[in-house]
Enzyme design. Sequence first.
Site, PDB file in Angstrom:
ATOM      1  N   CYS A 149       8.728   2.936   2.951  1.00 35.87           N
ATOM      2  CA  CYS A 149       7.308   2.616   3.026  1.00 35.87           C
ATOM      3  C   CYS A 149       6.510   3.041   1.800  1.00 35.87           C
ATOM      4  CB  CYS A 149       6.707   3.232   4.282  1.00 35.87           C
ATOM      5  SG  CYS A 149       7.527   2.696   5.805  1.00 35.87           S
ATOM      6  N   HIS A 206      -0.353   4.445   2.879  1.00 36.93           N
ATOM      7  CA  HIS A 206       0.596   3.659   3.666  1.00 36.93           C
ATOM      8  C   HIS A 206       0.003   3.402   5.043  1.00 36.93           C
ATOM      9  CE1 HIS A 206       3.888   2.346   6.003  1.00 36.93           C
ATOM     10  NE2 HIS A 206       4.228   3.520   6.489  1.00 36.93           N
ATOM     11  N   ASN A 223       2.258  -1.840  11.059  1.00 36.11           N
ATOM     12  CA  ASN A 223       2.905  -1.110   9.962  1.00 36.11           C
ATOM     13  C   ASN A 223       3.848  -2.077   9.255  1.00 36.11           C
ATOM     14  OD1 ASN A 223       4.612   0.438   8.355  1.00 36.11           O
ATOM     15  ND2 ASN A 223       4.804   2.103   9.839  1.00 36.11           N
TER      16      ASN A 223
END
EC number: 2.3.1.180
Length: 322
Positions: free
Chosen positions: A113, A250, A280
């Site tokens: 990520c 993130h 996400n």
Amino acid sequence: MIGSKILATGHYVPEDIVTNDDLAKVVDTSDEWIVAHTGIKSRRVSLRGENTSDLATKAAEIALERAGVAADELGFIIVTTFTPDGLAPSTAALVQRNLGAKNAWGFDLSTACAGFVFGLSTADKFIKSGAYQYGLVIAAEVNSKMMDFSDRTSTVFFGDGAGAAIIAPSEEGVIAAEEMHTVGDERVVHSGRIAPLEKLAANNYPKIDAFAQEGRAVYNEVTTKIPDHIVTFLAKEGLTVDDIDYFVLHQANLKMIEKVAETLGQPMTKFVTNVQEYGNASSAGIAMAFDQLNSQVDLTGKKVLLTGFGAGFTYGSLLLTI
């Protein structure tokens, strides 16, 4: 000294929107639980055969058009992903073909990520070498193909998407500073592990595991390490969190971002978020959020902090002075 700047950005998400209620039909969860624990209301999911290279290509095409750069002017392509089309050829190679970027070489970069931050950092070095006029960094993920849809602790978070940036030389430079870290740990988050052979057999066939995470451990790791990292990094540059105009973290979980903002003593109005609608999207989350900010706000004279964190545990920040 040659610096580097971001000429233009773009992002692309699959057409299909999967709401929390939709997800509750295939996994034991509910809209109330997901919103309360993550702040996520929906996510985009690739249900029409689009793989990671397809999302990456479409995001890249948008960024190239906005930059006024032709694909054959690119010197290199970096794709950050931990959901590639396959191990070989690289997803970057497929994007190079799709774009017709005949003069560019490319490779994939995997820091989960945190990928877009590490990808921009890497591109910055190539541009500063003086050997390249234009580079392309794309963060692209099809997380849905790696999910175990019986595991509600992971499945409810993730979405698919891609974000891209065109990077070029600049006398002043936009990427002003960086700091990166890796703490090797495969327990908290892992995906796509392939076990080695134990014996030779005719029925041997590679098998990979689905994405899995220890949600509470991830939350604790991020909300303790990341605020300290940000404060320490900025202090080295003679700055404080009050000097930053926008934070692009993130997009793991809205609650996590809110906790980081609270710990830093900063208002949520300075934090760019898209996790509510996109979920996400792993490395693509920062790239897409930065494109949204870049498209909506005049960033001239602003300081923007990009901070990524992901499996590994890998984390880092880039300070952009635009």
